[in-house]
Every structure is written in structure tokens, then in C-alpha cells.
Design a protein around this motif. Structure first.
Motif, PDB file in Angstrom:
ATOM      1  N   GLU A   1      38.275  37.138  38.935  1.00  0.00           N
ATOM      2  CA  GLU A   1      37.661  36.760  37.647  1.00  0.00           C
ATOM      3  C   GLU A   1      38.574  37.052  36.464  1.00  0.00           C
ATOM      4  OE1 GLU A   1      35.000  35.125  37.066  1.00  0.00           O
ATOM      5  OE2 GLU A   1      33.553  35.440  38.669  1.00  0.00           O
ATOM      6  N   GLY A   2      39.742  37.654  36.720  1.00  0.00           N
ATOM      7  CA  GLY A   2      40.704  37.893  35.661  1.00  0.00           C
ATOM      8  C   GLY A   2      40.691  39.285  35.056  1.00  0.00           C
ATOM      9  N   PHE A   3      39.917  40.196  35.632  1.00  0.00           N
ATOM     10  CA  PHE A   3      39.911  41.574  35.123  1.00  0.00           C
ATOM     11  C   PHE A   3      41.136  42.326  35.629  1.00  0.00           C
ATOM     12  CE2 PHE A   3      35.455  40.358  34.949  1.00  0.00           C
ATOM     13  CZ  PHE A   3      35.085  40.834  33.694  1.00  0.00           C
ATOM     14  N   THR A   4      41.597  43.279  34.811  1.00  0.00           N
ATOM     15  CA  THR A   4      42.703  44.142  35.207  1.00  0.00           C
ATOM     16  C   THR A   4      42.132  45.436  35.779  1.00  0.00           C
ATOM     17  OG1 THR A   4      44.014  43.244  33.406  1.00  0.00           O
ATOM     18  CG2 THR A   4      44.799  45.298  34.386  1.00  0.00           C
ATOM     19  N   LEU A   5      42.567  45.758  36.983  1.00  0.00           N
ATOM     20  CA  LEU A   5      42.117  46.988  37.624  1.00  0.00           C
ATOM     21  C   LEU A   5      43.159  48.082  37.412  1.00  0.00           C
ATOM     22  CD1 LEU A   5      39.480  47.209  39.545  1.00  0.00           C
ATOM     23  CD2 LEU A   5      40.195  44.900  38.919  1.00  0.00           C
ATOM     24  N   ILE A   6      42.724  49.286  37.026  1.00  0.00           N
ATOM     25  CA  ILE A   6      43.643  50.427  36.970  1.00  0.00           C
ATOM     26  C   ILE A   6      43.980  50.853  38.398  1.00  0.00           C
ATOM     27  CG2 ILE A   6      43.887  52.849  36.268  1.00  0.00           C
ATOM     28  CD1 ILE A   6      42.091  52.166  33.841  1.00  0.00           C
ATOM     29  N   HIS A   7      42.976  50.819  39.265  1.00  0.00           N
ATOM     30  CA  HIS A   7      43.182  51.130  40.689  1.00  0.00           C
ATOM     31  C   HIS A   7      42.919  49.872  41.503  1.00  0.00           C
ATOM     32  CE1 HIS A   7      41.587  54.934  38.787  1.00  0.00           C
ATOM     33  NE2 HIS A   7      42.782  55.297  39.198  1.00  0.00           N
ATOM     34  N   GLN A   8      43.976  49.386  42.152  1.00  0.00           N
ATOM     35  CA  GLN A   8      43.801  48.182  42.972  1.00  0.00           C
ATOM     36  C   GLN A   8      43.213  48.477  44.349  1.00  0.00           C
ATOM     37  OE1 GLN A   8      47.546  46.624  41.601  1.00  0.00           O
ATOM     38  NE2 GLN A   8      46.116  46.672  39.896  1.00  0.00           N
ATOM     39  N   THR A   9      43.317  49.743  44.739  1.00  0.00           N
ATOM     40  CA  THR A   9      42.645  50.186  45.958  1.00  0.00           C
ATOM     41  C   THR A   9      41.800  51.407  45.583  1.00  0.00           C
ATOM     42  OG1 THR A   9      44.564  51.525  46.522  1.00  0.00           O
ATOM     43  CG2 THR A   9      44.447  49.365  47.538  1.00  0.00           C
ATOM     44  N   PRO A  10      40.677  51.600  46.273  1.00  0.00           N
ATOM     45  CA  PRO A  10      39.790  52.710  45.914  1.00  0.00           C
ATOM     46  C   PRO A  10      40.470  54.061  46.126  1.00  0.00           C
ATOM     47  CG  PRO A  10      38.759  51.231  47.513  1.00  0.00           C
ATOM     48  CD  PRO A  10      40.155  50.787  47.369  1.00  0.00           C
ATOM     49  N   LYS A  11      40.082  55.026  45.295  1.00  0.00           N
ATOM     50  CA  LYS A  11      40.581  56.379  45.480  1.00  0.00           C
ATOM     51  C   LYS A  11      39.407  57.349  45.539  1.00  0.00           C
ATOM     52  CE  LYS A  11      41.966  58.601  42.025  1.00  0.00           C
ATOM     53  NZ  LYS A  11      42.713  59.228  40.934  1.00  0.00           N
ATOM     54  N   ALA A  12      39.687  58.576  45.950  1.00  0.00           N
ATOM     55  CA  ALA A  12      38.623  59.579  46.065  1.00  0.00           C
ATOM     56  C   ALA A  12      38.232  60.058  44.672  1.00  0.00           C
ATOM     57  CB  ALA A  12      39.100  60.749  46.916  1.00  0.00           C
ATOM     58  N   GLY A  13      36.952  59.962  44.345  1.00  0.00           N
ATOM     59  CA  GLY A  13      36.447  60.450  43.059  1.00  0.00           C
ATOM     60  C   GLY A  13      35.548  61.654  43.256  1.00  0.00           C
TER      61      GLY A  13
ATOM     62  N   ARG B   1      33.957  56.926  46.475  1.00  0.00           N
ATOM     63  CA  ARG B   1      35.211  56.176  46.379  1.00  0.00           C
ATOM     64  C   ARG B   1      35.108  55.349  45.111  1.00  0.00           C
ATOM     65  NH1 ARG B   1      35.232  52.399  50.590  1.00  0.00           N
ATOM     66  NH2 ARG B   1      37.485  52.255  50.592  1.00  0.00           N
ATOM     67  N   ILE B   2      36.167  55.390  44.303  1.00  0.00           N
ATOM     68  CA  ILE B   2      36.069  54.824  42.964  1.00  0.00           C
ATOM     69  C   ILE B   2      37.262  53.935  42.636  1.00  0.00           C
ATOM     70  CG2 ILE B   2      34.762  56.817  42.118  1.00  0.00           C
ATOM     71  CD1 ILE B   2      37.486  57.483  40.543  1.00  0.00           C
ATOM     72  N   ALA B   3      37.088  53.086  41.626  1.00  0.00           N
ATOM     73  CA  ALA B   3      38.195  52.334  41.025  1.00  0.00           C
ATOM     74  C   ALA B   3      37.792  52.061  39.581  1.00  0.00           C
ATOM     75  CB  ALA B   3      38.444  51.030  41.768  1.00  0.00           C
ATOM     76  N   PHE B   4      38.768  52.130  38.671  1.00  0.00           N
ATOM     77  CA  PHE B   4      38.504  51.866  37.258  1.00  0.00           C
ATOM     78  C   PHE B   4      39.072  50.514  36.860  1.00  0.00           C
ATOM     79  CE2 PHE B   4      37.845  56.468  37.006  1.00  0.00           C
ATOM     80  CZ  PHE B   4      36.844  56.567  36.057  1.00  0.00           C
ATOM     81  N   LEU B   5      38.349  49.824  35.978  1.00  0.00           N
ATOM     82  CA  LEU B   5      38.866  48.621  35.326  1.00  0.00           C
ATOM     83  C   LEU B   5      39.555  49.035  34.038  1.00  0.00           C
ATOM     84  CD1 LEU B   5      36.514  47.433  37.107  1.00  0.00           C
ATOM     85  CD2 LEU B   5      36.334  45.649  35.384  1.00  0.00           C
ATOM     86  N   HIS B   6      40.565  48.293  33.646  1.00  0.00           N
ATOM     87  CA  HIS B   6      41.212  48.589  32.373  1.00  0.00           C
ATOM     88  C   HIS B   6      40.307  48.144  31.227  1.00  0.00           C
ATOM     89  CE1 HIS B   6      44.024  49.127  29.184  1.00  0.00           C
ATOM     90  NE2 HIS B   6      44.854  49.700  30.038  1.00  0.00           N
TER      91      HIS B   6
END
Ligand code: CO
Length: 132
Positions: free
Chosen positions: A95-107, A112-117
Motif C-alpha cells: 500500500e506504499g507505507f514505509t516500515l521501520i522494521h521489515q521483519t518482526p522483532k521481539a517487543g 512480536r512487533i514492527a513499527f511503521l515510519h
């Protein structure tokens, strides 16, 4: 995306913030957890089906320290619960969003988490959050 899983709030003084939010929410925090990879100590409150996550910097280079320097204390991010975090990352990238984490990480709190910019999501830092 499912419900709002939690709202993250950046605080300068964790003890003071825990006392404040305990009064506000009329409940005590259920957990404190350090997430060293993010440079934060978190403190969680259960509020009905959602949670409040207080975020305190563990060092001066922490993203939370930088956030507070720039914008002061307050709402830092909104986290949405998702069933399949890999699929949701792919859908949002498509959809065109920028992900800070392209793969999930431990939160924190076993997620398991990922942030959008925030630049691609209207100035709001958005976290995806899945059960580990
Ligand atoms: Co969070």
C-alpha cells in the motif's frame, strides 16, 4: 488489523508516571519490563480490552529520550493487534507505507512487533503487534 492493543506514552519519570496513571486509571501497573534493544523501560496497565504502555528512556540515546527532547512527554505510538504480522507488513508495504522494521522483532510483553515510519502514516507512529 484488529483492536487497538495498546497506546504508548513517553514519560520522563517512570515512578511519577506510574503513580499518576494508577490514580487516573484506578488500577496498578501489572508489569515493568526493560526492552534493551529499544532503549526503554516499559510499564503496563490493563484498561479493559486495551493496555497503556508507559515508556521511559534507559539512556540518553534512546528513541524515547529523543522524542521527549523534541516533543515533550505524551502519546508516542498506537499499537494495533494483528493476527499475521508478516502478512500485514507485506500488505502495508504494497500500500506504499514505509516500515521501520521489515521483519518482526521481539517487543515488550511477549509480543512480536514492527513499527511503521510516522512520515508515511500521517505523523502517527504505528506499531503492529502479534502474539509470539
Ligand atoms: Co508499544
Amino acid at each position: 488489523m484488529n483492536k487497538i492493543e495498546h497506546i504508548g506514552i513517553a514519560v520522563k519519570d517512570l515512578d511519577a508516571a506510574e503513580a499518576l496513571y494508577s490514580k487516573l486509571l484506578n488500577t496498578q501497573p501489572y508489569k515493568r519490563e526493560v526492552v534493551e534493544s529499544e532503549g526503554v523501560t516499559t510499564s503496563f496497565f490493563a484498561t479493559g480490552p486495551n493496555k497503556i504502555e508507559l515508556l521511559h528512556a534507559t539512556n540518553a540515546d534512546s528513541p524515547i529520550a529523543k522524542f521527549i527532547d523534541k516533543r515533550g512527554e505524551g502519546i508516542h505510538h498506537i499499537a494495533f493487534a494483528v493476527d499475521d504480522i508478516e502478512a500485514e507488513i507485506k500488505r502495508l508495504q504494497d500500500e506504499g507505507f514505509t516500515l521501520i522494521h521489515q521483519t518482526p522483532k521481539a517487543g515488550a510483553d511477549g509480543k512480536r512487533i514492527a513499527f511503521l515510519h510516522p512520515k508515511s502514516s500521517g505523523g502517527v507512529l504505528v506499531e503492529l503487534c502479534a502474539d509470539a
